[in-house]
Design an enzyme around this catalytic site. Structure first.
Site, PDB file in Angstrom:
ATOM      1  CG  ASP A  41     -50.496  11.275  31.832  1.00  0.00           C
ATOM      2  OD1 ASP A  41     -51.530  10.973  32.459  1.00  0.00           O
ATOM      3  OD2 ASP A  41     -49.916  10.490  31.067  1.00  0.00           O
ATOM      4  CB  ALA A 149     -45.074   5.408  37.013  1.00  0.00           C
ATOM      5  CG  ASN A 155     -37.295   5.323  29.535  1.00  0.00           C
ATOM      6  OD1 ASN A 155     -36.072   5.279  29.584  1.00  0.00           O
ATOM      7  ND2 ASN A 155     -38.030   4.231  29.378  1.00  0.00           N
TER       8      ASN A 155
END
Length: 252
Positions: A41, A149, A155
């Protein structure tokens, strides 16, 4: 269909990239219809930033530690897989920063914009929404604004909510809040302009990060969703991003 192959610096990604480039006659990113990114990622985020202005579609193959934005790696039927993909359009956050010495910086974030204390002392931050003060003083390790996303990344680790991809909302999540004790953040309309002001920047300096771009000694930060910029990520039908975000809410 013409594809470009880009890869992280790991041996596995570089080896796979060379083989795929030869098999599918890969072209330069500017000439491609789809940019295929090999890695995790973190590498996908860097690829999105690097080639954002080209207006291309992006298809990730997981050859890294984290692959929420990626598809499972297979080195066969690549073109057929891309033709069957489901697209997801992502709008980044735009961060505008003014530092203590008056310098101004802008940066984009596809995952989140995060404010963090720079020293061992807690940060003291004033929080505004659309220029209206909502928290006079938040005492914390930090605070972040997350896109849907990015809601399963930093988060989620900070106990923020997981957001459906098409919900048109943002997550405002404190990081280790001390005062107010019971404030756990908010879900905001995607049109909200979020403002942060460092209340004691000399004694309690704060840094601001948009994905991997960091600015230190910030005085004030404004965050809003950019409607001028967008990227299209492609996902295999069995691994589409909306389903992954939904499934993440039921992961023990």
């Amino acid at each position: 269909m013409q594809i470009a192959i880009v890869a992280s610096e790991t041996d596995a990604a570089q080896t796979a990239a060379k083989a795929l480039a030869e098999r599918y006659d890969a072209v330069a990113p500017r000439e491609a219809d789809v940019i295929v990114a090999l890695g995790g990622d973190g590498f996908m985020l860097r690829t999105l930033h690097q080639y954002l202005d080209l207006g291309k579609s992006f298809y990730g193959l997981k050859l890294g530690r984290v692959g929420f934005l990626m598809n499972q790696f297979r080195d066969n039927d690549l073109l057929a897989r891309i033709k069957r993909t489901h697209p997801a359009t992502l709008h980044p956050l735009e961060m505008r920063v003014t530092t203590s010495n008056g310098e101004e910086t802008q940066a984009l974030a596809f995952n989140e914009v995060a404010l963090l204390r720079q020293t061992n002392q807690a940060a003291h931050v004033q929080v505004t929404l659309n220029s209206e003060v909502k928290l006079e003083e938040l005492v914390c390790d930090g605070i972040l604004v997350s896109t849907p996303a990015g809601s399963t990344a930093y988060n989620l680790s900070a106990h923020g909510p997981i957001l459906p991809l098409d919900a048109n909302v943002l997550a405002l999540t404190p990081i280790s809040p001390f005062r107010p004790r019971r404030w756990r953040g908010a879900i905001l309309p995607h049109t909200t302009r979020v403002g942060f002001h460092a209340l004691d920047p000399r004694k309690r300096p704060i840094s601001a990060t948009a994905d991997f771009r960091e600015v230190r000694d910030v005085l004030k930060v404004e965050v809003s969703q950019s409607r001028e910029h967008a990227v299209r990520l492609l996902f295999d039908p069995e691994h589409n991003l909306e389903e992954r975000i939904l499934d993440e809410q039921f992961t023990p």
